[in-house]
Design an enzyme around this catalytic site. Sequence first.
Site, short mmCIF file in Angstrom:
data_model
loop_
_atom_site.label_atom_id
_atom_site.label_comp_id
_atom_site.label_asym_id
_atom_site.label_seq_id
_atom_site.Cartn_x
_atom_site.Cartn_y
_atom_site.Cartn_z
N GLN A 126 -3.33 58.10 88.11
CA GLN A 126 -3.82 58.68 86.87
C GLN A 126 -5.32 58.86 86.89
OE1 GLN A 126 -1.70 59.86 84.28
NE2 GLN A 126 -0.53 59.60 86.14
N HIS A 138 -6.70 62.22 88.02
CA HIS A 138 -6.53 63.41 87.19
C HIS A 138 -7.86 64.00 86.77
CE1 HIS A 138 -2.41 64.55 86.38
NE2 HIS A 138 -2.05 63.28 86.30
N GLU A 167 0.15 56.86 76.95
CA GLU A 167 0.90 58.05 77.35
C GLU A 167 2.01 57.64 78.33
OE1 GLU A 167 0.08 62.33 79.61
OE2 GLU A 167 -1.31 60.66 79.86
N HIS A 168 1.63 56.91 79.36
CA HIS A 168 2.58 56.37 80.35
C HIS A 168 2.48 54.85 80.33
CE1 HIS A 168 1.05 60.26 82.08
NE2 HIS A 168 2.35 60.51 82.12
N ASP A 217 6.18 62.42 86.52
CA ASP A 217 5.26 63.55 86.54
C ASP A 217 5.89 64.78 87.18
OD1 ASP A 217 3.03 62.81 85.17
OD2 ASP A 217 1.78 62.40 86.92
N HIS A 260 15.29 76.87 37.15
CA HIS A 260 16.17 76.28 38.17
C HIS A 260 17.55 76.01 37.58
CE1 HIS A 260 12.52 75.72 40.48
NE2 HIS A 260 13.19 75.13 41.48
#
Length: 439
Positions: A255, A258, A322-323, A356, A415
Amino acid sequence: MQVFRYPNPEDWAGITKRPALDSEQLTATVKDVLHRVKQEGDSALFGYTRQFDGVHLSALTVTREEIEAAVEMVPQNLKSAILQAASNIWKFHEAQKQQPEVVETMPGIRCWRQSTGIEKVGLYIPGGSAPLFSTLLMLGIPASIAGCREIVLCSPPNKSGKLDPAILFAASVVGINRIFKLGGVQAIAAMAFGTATVPKVYKIFGPGNQYVTAAKLLVQQHGLAIDMPAGPSEVAVFADGSANAGFIAADLLSQAEHGPDSQVLLVTTEENMVEKVLNAIQQQLSSLPRKEIALKALENSKLILLHDTTAAMALLNDYAAEHLILCTNDALALSEKVVNAGSVFIGHFSPESVGDYASGTNHTLPTNGYATAYSGVSLDSFVKKITFQQLSATGLQNIAGTITAMAEAEGLSAHARAVTIRTSSEEFAIQLKDLSRKL
């Protein structure tokens, strides 16, 4: 990585704070790009592509000939890998289809919900130094299954003014042919507002850096939907004494590479795991092609030693990664304690990189703590769920008193009249008679 030993719970939030740019400056920059694209259209897109990507383009659209040429350039082993990944992703998302279920809430009242694909969707695929063709599979496949009528793809060009061949091959596998050489905020703006070349869409998907995330959040103010605030990638790992330090180091670096604004987090209950992992990271960094990027990300990253598993899971649920990777022998049982995470990887042989690319689950996930309230992309992300109801005369008769009582109590007499005008009509009486005869 910064190391924190047995911090107090009240300090956790400060320790695990994500890296962020100056939000005021970032927002101002993004707003300016959005405004210019909205006002100037294609002219602004060409200008920003020259400014930000260093490329002078003569056209924004990727031609059929470019796609065909790119497909020929992709090595056969990579084609096979992409096809295998696509098959797994398709299977996982196809299984998410739901058939409408009709519910009779009262005699004569039938209600159901039906999924309908969003007509026009835009996919943003990051390019540059790491062209994420895998993200195209993750977004394009569920969009196709959902039945989205128009799928628009934007991805930044390289210095030669081309898109990565693997991105174009993945697009051909998914069946996407409306492809544009656009990156960053200008790509989000083009899909949000539309230009002479790029069509306006109803919903935008795809990860990106903090500028892209800010652009997605801002275009929501113009009535456009987005998948989620998916920004720089992140991973959290929990490891006990049974974990392999080399495995953990590889997961953290996967990660960190990235981007420099990514963050990785290790939480452990084992004192000796701290040095083992730090040493393994140093060993693996030496052979990492994206070493400099990873080193920048590691500056934002934390290693936290806690007393026990209960504290560790409490911190990880607060962090909402996230992970989340659980590197323990009892990882499956431990996974039941997870309440906040984008995607969970269970056990020593479930690296995050599998999710991934090719296990089948979607890798477009909430970051920056948004996993407390957001889900990752799924088939549901590409559909609208429309409710339907159908009442017979008997059904309306059965519920009329309930509706009129509630409407009158709220002071909404029109209504109530929408019901009573029907129940007092000749047509209504005829319908009831016809139904009674059939019974």
